[in-house]
Design a protein around this motif. Structure first.
Motif, PDB file in Angstrom:
ATOM      1  N   LEU A  58      22.870 -24.444 -15.968  1.00  0.00           N
ATOM      2  CA  LEU A  58      21.406 -24.710 -15.726  1.00  0.00           C
ATOM      3  C   LEU A  58      20.296 -23.911 -16.501  1.00  0.00           C
ATOM      4  O   LEU A  58      19.235 -24.140 -16.741  1.00  0.00           O
ATOM      5  CB  LEU A  58      21.063 -24.354 -14.322  1.00  0.00           C
ATOM      6  CG  LEU A  58      21.840 -25.285 -13.034  1.00  0.00           C
ATOM      7  CD1 LEU A  58      21.364 -24.670 -11.731  1.00  0.00           C
ATOM      8  CD2 LEU A  58      21.401 -26.922 -13.394  1.00  0.00           C
ATOM      9  N   HIS A  59      20.770 -22.731 -17.076  1.00  0.00           N
ATOM     10  CA  HIS A  59      20.011 -21.944 -17.839  1.00  0.00           C
ATOM     11  C   HIS A  59      20.590 -21.830 -19.472  1.00  0.00           C
ATOM     12  O   HIS A  59      20.132 -20.988 -20.200  1.00  0.00           O
ATOM     13  CB  HIS A  59      20.304 -20.365 -17.292  1.00  0.00           C
ATOM     14  CG  HIS A  59      19.588 -20.036 -15.874  1.00  0.00           C
ATOM     15  ND1 HIS A  59      19.612 -18.966 -15.422  1.00  0.00           N
ATOM     16  CD2 HIS A  59      18.614 -20.990 -15.353  1.00  0.00           C
ATOM     17  CE1 HIS A  59      18.788 -19.021 -14.223  1.00  0.00           C
ATOM     18  NE2 HIS A  59      18.022 -20.407 -14.085  1.00  0.00           N
ATOM     19  N   GLY A  60      21.538 -22.544 -19.658  1.00  0.00           N
ATOM     20  CA  GLY A  60      22.026 -22.793 -20.973  1.00  0.00           C
ATOM     21  C   GLY A  60      22.685 -21.426 -21.712  1.00  0.00           C
ATOM     22  O   GLY A  60      22.878 -21.447 -23.012  1.00  0.00           O
ATOM     23  N   ASP A  61      23.151 -20.553 -20.803  1.00  0.00           N
ATOM     24  CA  ASP A  61      24.169 -19.386 -21.273  1.00  0.00           C
ATOM     25  C   ASP A  61      25.648 -19.823 -21.389  1.00  0.00           C
ATOM     26  O   ASP A  61      26.411 -20.013 -20.587  1.00  0.00           O
ATOM     27  CB  ASP A  61      23.979 -18.161 -20.383  1.00  0.00           C
ATOM     28  CG  ASP A  61      24.676 -17.005 -20.759  1.00  0.00           C
ATOM     29  OD1 ASP A  61      25.272 -17.198 -21.727  1.00  0.00           O
ATOM     30  OD2 ASP A  61      24.582 -16.115 -20.111  1.00  0.00           O
ATOM     31  N   ALA A  62      25.846 -20.400 -22.449  1.00  0.00           N
ATOM     32  CA  ALA A  62      27.238 -20.956 -22.632  1.00  0.00           C
ATOM     33  C   ALA A  62      28.206 -19.932 -23.060  1.00  0.00           C
ATOM     34  O   ALA A  62      29.312 -20.439 -23.266  1.00  0.00           O
ATOM     35  CB  ALA A  62      27.067 -22.041 -23.960  1.00  0.00           C
ATOM     36  N   LEU A  77      31.632 -20.197 -21.136  1.00  0.00           N
ATOM     37  CA  LEU A  77      32.463 -21.705 -21.295  1.00  0.00           C
ATOM     38  C   LEU A  77      33.580 -21.378 -22.385  1.00  0.00           C
ATOM     39  O   LEU A  77      34.320 -22.489 -22.297  1.00  0.00           O
ATOM     40  CB  LEU A  77      31.287 -22.702 -21.821  1.00  0.00           C
ATOM     41  CG  LEU A  77      30.197 -22.868 -20.814  1.00  0.00           C
ATOM     42  CD1 LEU A  77      29.353 -24.066 -21.330  1.00  0.00           C
ATOM     43  CD2 LEU A  77      30.857 -23.237 -19.442  1.00  0.00           C
ATOM     44  N   ARG A  78      33.565 -20.433 -23.130  1.00  0.00           N
ATOM     45  CA  ARG A  78      34.670 -20.209 -23.991  1.00  0.00           C
ATOM     46  C   ARG A  78      35.901 -19.868 -23.643  1.00  0.00           C
ATOM     47  O   ARG A  78      36.870 -19.767 -24.254  1.00  0.00           O
ATOM     48  CB  ARG A  78      34.206 -19.352 -25.079  1.00  0.00           C
ATOM     49  CG  ARG A  78      32.803 -19.519 -25.796  1.00  0.00           C
ATOM     50  CD  ARG A  78      32.412 -18.523 -27.063  1.00  0.00           C
ATOM     51  NE  ARG A  78      31.214 -19.063 -27.471  1.00  0.00           N
ATOM     52  CZ  ARG A  78      30.189 -18.192 -27.434  1.00  0.00           C
ATOM     53  NH1 ARG A  78      30.095 -17.152 -26.431  1.00  0.00           N
ATOM     54  NH2 ARG A  78      28.885 -18.546 -27.715  1.00  0.00           N
ATOM     55  N   ARG A  79      36.021 -19.542 -22.230  1.00  0.00           N
ATOM     56  CA  ARG A  79      37.207 -19.129 -21.800  1.00  0.00           C
ATOM     57  C   ARG A  79      38.181 -20.285 -21.618  1.00  0.00           C
ATOM     58  O   ARG A  79      38.026 -21.828 -21.561  1.00  0.00           O
ATOM     59  CB  ARG A  79      37.280 -18.333 -20.602  1.00  0.00           C
ATOM     60  CG  ARG A  79      36.487 -19.150 -19.505  1.00  0.00           C
ATOM     61  CD  ARG A  79      36.801 -18.709 -18.181  1.00  0.00           C
ATOM     62  NE  ARG A  79      37.988 -19.199 -17.642  1.00  0.00           N
ATOM     63  CZ  ARG A  79      38.631 -19.630 -16.192  1.00  0.00           C
ATOM     64  NH1 ARG A  79      37.832 -18.711 -15.303  1.00  0.00           N
ATOM     65  NH2 ARG A  79      39.413 -20.150 -16.046  1.00  0.00           N
ATOM     66  N   ALA A  80      39.651 -20.037 -21.373  1.00  0.00           N
ATOM     67  CA  ALA A  80      40.807 -21.224 -21.286  1.00  0.00           C
ATOM     68  C   ALA A  80      40.467 -21.908 -19.935  1.00  0.00           C
ATOM     69  O   ALA A  80      39.735 -21.322 -19.034  1.00  0.00           O
ATOM     70  CB  ALA A  80      41.985 -20.582 -21.180  1.00  0.00           C
ATOM     71  N   PRO A  81      40.892 -23.136 -19.740  1.00  0.00           N
ATOM     72  CA  PRO A  81      40.680 -23.927 -18.557  1.00  0.00           C
ATOM     73  C   PRO A  81      41.342 -23.199 -17.280  1.00  0.00           C
ATOM     74  O   PRO A  81      40.775 -23.303 -16.283  1.00  0.00           O
ATOM     75  CB  PRO A  81      41.168 -25.288 -18.702  1.00  0.00           C
ATOM     76  CG  PRO A  81      41.195 -25.327 -20.297  1.00  0.00           C
ATOM     77  CD  PRO A  81      41.354 -24.102 -20.872  1.00  0.00           C
TER      78      PRO A  81
END
Length: 535
Positions: free
Chosen positions: A307-311, A314-318
């Motif tokens: 929602l705020h675009g701070d990605a 998202l780089r961590r493993a699933p």
């Protein structure tokens, strides 16, 4: 931001709290109409003076003023999120009658439509919450059009029915605890974990245990105990068929001792196999405050990303999981880890990795419903009673069979699903088989690691192949320790006793003893199947 807010954020270990200070206004008791004329109430947390924003929807049966719900809303609002907290049908000012699990799809979709139409919403909606608040997300996510922007799913699953009847046996302890909570939601005194509720677990028939626990009939307990043999009754509450087609990015938190672990891992696997954006964290906790702390941190980062675009997060493993007794967090690309090998551990004179080559007498014991085999630990709702416990007193009883392996000459790591495939015979044809894997330390203390239950209905004396789904685990058996398997005809009061007569679980009163034999040896190679991790 208030000093209280700063302290809460610091306690939760949430980064950037000071920089995210926001002047938040709260609009109380918004009235949201449902198609059938019922009106549900909600509170709106919103940065003052802001234009249209995306909304984070939280739907709860515990009341929008409940401490944990307000904590979640406050944490999100202090980071610039707009939050809508709605009381579900029949709860604290919301119209209609509360019918646990059954109305969340229709009411949730109507709420989505209403929120999207408000001038303060830009049309984008995400969801957040844990436990039942997670279930309310699954009740709408597969059907939402347009899809949800993101989902924060803590200690929950897309269906709860399998947790009502694990292996076909009634989960008495958790069912009575939760139904007692909901049955007294308007009372000043809440008997959630008190002595009266615990004593009521012995009441027969179990379908009337609510009278002993809280002094009144409670609809959820009556439904669960009265429909243990009626799959059709729960069909509309099961949203698992729509999981794979759900395109909303989802972040999950669960624990090795959470009662919804199996369901949540199934949901993760379905989303991951379908190529969806999904991650999961599995920690060393249960359905408790430790899990909620992890849930809050996880959902803040996930909503910040979507929602705020701070990605950055998202780089961590699933898959991120804690390997118990190794004190290590591990990252993987899938569940179970690709280096995991399902390995049979056979029932012999003790436990052996080698398939038996000679016949052996059965592991036999007699279960008495009038003196049911007790339980210790496991995935329970009651704080301080679940998790890993000393099983010595239970293993010393005469109504269990205990088989122990040799001392390990090296560490043994298990990460993944656990199951058992046993050959079983009973003299009545009606019995439960409870199997528990324990870790025996050098001092002889035996602590539970994982277990499973299966309700057996067969002809008297018939040999059946019992496939038992056990709780998944991530656990290190240390060098010098031993593996132990305990077999029993019950685990009371975690599961309702089996009366040995094949009567419906909710109404059974009369009982008879049951002799249970677990066959082993060359002709009947009964075994556990363990997920041995060897990177």
């Amino acid at each position: 931001m208030s000093m209280a807010g700063r302290l809460v954020d610091r306690f939760l270990g949430l980064p950037g709290a000071d920089a995210a200070a926001t002047d938040v206004g709260i609009a109380r008791d918004l009235r949201i109409p449902m198609p059938d004329g019922a009106v549900l109430v909600a509170d709106l947390y919103r940065p003052r003076g802001a234009g249209p924003l995306p909304a984070v929807l939280i739907r709860t049966p515990y009341g929008k003023r409940q401490g944990l719900v307000r904590l979640l809303a406050g944490v999100l609002a202090r980071r610039g999120f707009q939050v809508v907290i709605q009381n579900v049908r029949g709860i604290h000012g919301s119209g209609g009658e509360f019918h646990a699990f059954h109305d969340e799809r229709g009411d949730g979709l109507a709420t989505l439509k209403w929120v999207r139409a408000q001038p303060w919403c830009d049309g984008r909606i995400a969801t957040a919450g844990a436990s039942y608040l997670g279930y309310t997300q699954w009740a709408i996510a597969p059907y939402a059009d347009p899809p949800l922007e993101a989902m924060g799913l803590g200690i929950t699953a897309s269906e709860f029915v399998s947790s009502f009847y694990p292996g076909g046996a009634l989960a008495l302890h958790n069912t009575l605890v939760w139904s007692s909570l909901m049955g007294t939601r308007d009372d000043r005194k809440r008997p959630l974990h008190n002595r009266r509720v615990r004593h009521a677990m012995r009441h027969l028939p179990v379908g009337e245990a609510d009278m002993a626990a809280i002094g009144r009939a409670e609809p959820f307990l009556r439904e669960v105990t009265g429909n243990a043999e009626n799959e059709a009754f729960w069909r509309e509450t099961d949203h698992s068929a729509g999981v794979a087609a759900t395109t909303s990015p989802a972040s999950m938190v669960t624990g090795w001792w959470d009662l919804f672990l199996r369901g949540q891992l199934r949901d993760f696997a379905a989303l991951h196999a379908a190529g969806r954006q999904v991650r999961i964290t599995i920690g060393p906790w249960g359905h408790d405050a430790k899990a909620l702390r992890a849930v809050l941190a996880d959902q803040v980062s996930w909503l910040n990303a979507h929602l705020h675009g701070d990605a950055a997060e998202l780089r961590r493993a699933p898959v991120r999981l804690y390997l118990q007794k190794a004190d290590r967090w591990l990252d993987f690309q899938q569940w179970p880890p690709p280096e995991t090998t399902p390995t049979p551990l056979y029932l012999g004179h003790g436990l052996t990795w080698d398939e038996p080559s000679a016949p052996l007498d059965p592991a036999a014991f007699t279960y008495d419903p009038y003196d049911p085999t007790p339980s210790a630990g496991g995935p329970l709702l009651s704080p301080g009673r679940g998790g890993q416990r000393d099983n010595g007193r239970i293993e010393a009883r005469g109504d269990v069979a205990v088989l122990t392996g040799a001392r390990l000459d090296r560490d043994l790591d298990l990460i993944g699903p656990v199951s058992a495939a046993f050959h079983v015979r009973t003299d009545t044809g009606h019995a439960d088989l409870f199997v528990r894997l324990c870790d025996v330390g050098p001092d002889g203390t035996s602590r539970n690691v994982t277990d499973g239950m299966l309700r057996i209905d067969a002809a008297p004396g018939e040999v059946v192949e019992a496939e038992i789904e056990m709780h998944p685990t991530g656990y290190r058996f240390r060098r010098g320790h031993r593996l132990r398997v305990m077999l029993a005809g019950g685990a009371f009061p975690r599961f309702a006793r089996n009366h040995g007569r094949g009567e419906p679980a909710g109404r059974a009163v009369a009982s008879r003893r049951v002799r249970i034999e677990v066959l082993r040896g060359a002709e009947h190679p009964s075994a556990l199947h363990l997920p041995v991790w060897a990177p």
